[in-house]
Design an enzyme around this catalytic site. Structure first.
Site, mmCIF file in Angstrom:
data_model
loop_
_atom_site.group_PDB
_atom_site.id
_atom_site.type_symbol
_atom_site.label_atom_id
_atom_site.label_comp_id
_atom_site.label_asym_id
_atom_site.label_seq_id
_atom_site.Cartn_x
_atom_site.Cartn_y
_atom_site.Cartn_z
ATOM 1 N N LYS A 102 0.817 -1.214 0.000
ATOM 2 C CA LYS A 102 0.000 0.000 0.000
ATOM 3 C C LYS A 102 0.852 1.266 0.000
ATOM 4 C CE LYS A 102 -4.225 -1.904 1.921
ATOM 5 N NZ LYS A 102 -4.980 -1.628 0.700
ATOM 6 N N THR B 212 -13.674 5.960 0.579
ATOM 7 C CA THR B 212 -13.664 5.511 -0.807
ATOM 8 C C THR B 212 -14.597 4.315 -0.932
ATOM 9 O OG1 THR B 212 -11.706 4.126 -0.417
ATOM 10 C CG2 THR B 212 -11.330 6.371 -1.213
ATOM 11 N N ASP C 171 -5.419 2.709 -3.459
ATOM 12 C CA ASP C 171 -4.095 3.331 -3.340
ATOM 13 C C ASP C 171 -3.883 4.383 -4.420
ATOM 14 O OD1 ASP C 171 -3.461 1.701 -1.162
ATOM 15 O OD2 ASP C 171 -2.654 0.121 -2.450
ATOM 16 N N SER D 31 -7.646 3.291 -13.348
ATOM 17 C CA SER D 31 -6.771 2.178 -12.952
ATOM 18 C C SER D 31 -7.476 0.834 -13.037
ATOM 19 C CB SER D 31 -6.219 2.399 -11.535
ATOM 20 O OG SER D 31 -7.170 2.063 -10.543
#
Length: 304
Positions: free
Chosen positions: A39, A220, A252, A282
């Site tokens: 992370k 999130t 991340d 991503s």
């Protein structure tokens, strides 16, 4: 403004499967690769790919994985002067299984990350004093996280704490010393022991943390977007809809993009909007750090 990421360095060993094996069952994987992860490392690389000046404070083993991790940091123009090479232990490894839906399951071996002690952290203090933000996660010892928070407070350096993976014994008093507290919805549920099945339940759990004294809670929520709650305002940022291929490391990437933009602008909401887009991009690619876009790729995505 330099960003210090104090956290984990792992090698990801990733298998792509159509279905999770039952107990005692062996199934064929459709694909396999190894990649750089952790992370802390992920967040550092995401920020650096977007142009941030990043100092990494971490620990790796004196092995091939450790040498590869150092090379990866340098290839991404990250300052590795405070990445310690620890003898007699292995670099951290994450074994990741990715299902056809993009859902991932992770088994973590901490390795050298468990040896990132407050004493090693103390060796980086003069470098940390030059940073404008400190970013932390929980894949390193809690006492090191707490030492970093206290150091940051003493030197008036803002702190973002990503409480991942979530641990129930995380000190709320220490979390209250951080400027930003950024869990995902699962971590929020573990930390508050409250349901998070709907946006309203997520709000209630975040407000509970605020009632304990936290300053800014950013939750999130994957494809559902992100929520920011403080004592003064409440904002929801929806996620752009895309076809997800691999969600590994998306949280991340959100944090890496958020801190890169926030340290330039001081604008929380705009930083969240960009971070949500960056994380969305991503998940359209396989891999963790491999899925993080360059500045040019990201700007094209934003324009579209």
């Amino acid at each position: 403004m330099k960003i210090a990421v104090i956290g984990s360095t792992n090698i990801d060993v990733v298998s792509y499967i159509d279905k999770v094996p039952a107990g005692g069952e062996t199934r064929a994987a459709q694909n396999f690769h190894t990649a750089h992860g952790g992370k802390g490392a992920n967040q550092a690389v995401a920020a650096a790919k977007l142009g941030a000046d990043v100092l990494m404070v971490s620990a790796v083993g004196n092995d091939l994985f450790g040498k590869g991790a150092l090379e990866n940091y340098r290839n991404n123009k990250i300052d590795t002067s405070r990445v310690s090479v620890v003898e007699g232990t292995a670099t951290g490894v994450a074994t990741i299984i990715v299902e056809a839906s993009g859902q991932n399951r992770i088994l973590l071996y901490k390795g050298a990350n468990d040896l990132l002690t407050p004493e090693l952290l103390a060796q980086a203090k003069e470098d940390l004093k030059t940073c404008g933000l400190i970013v932390l996660q929980l894949e390193i010892p809690l006492e090191t996280v707490y030492a970093a928070i206290d150091f940051a407070n003493e030197n008036k350096i803002p702190v973002l704490l990503n409480p991942a993976p979530a641990v129930k014994n995380l000190s709320i008093d220490m979390a209250c010393k951080c400027d930003f507290f950024v869990p995902n919805e699962t971590e929020l549920s573990i930390l508050t022991d409250m349901p998070v099945g709907s946006r309203e339940e997520i709000k209630m759990a975040a407000r509970y943390l605020l009632s304990k004294g936290l300053k800014n809670v950013i939750v999130t929520m994957g494809s559902q977007g992100a929520l920011w709650i403080s004592s003064e305002r409440e904002e929801f940022v929806p996620a752009r809809k895309v076809q997800a291929v691999d969600s590994t490391g998306a949280g991340d990437s959100f944090i890496g993009c958020f801190v890169e933009h926030y340290t330039k602008t001081g604008d929380v909401l705009e930083s969240m909007k960009r971070a949500s887009l960056y994380a969305t991009l991503s998940v359209t690619k396989k891999g963790t750090q491999d899925s993080y876009a360059s500045v040019e790729e990201f700007e094209r995505f934003c324009k579209n």
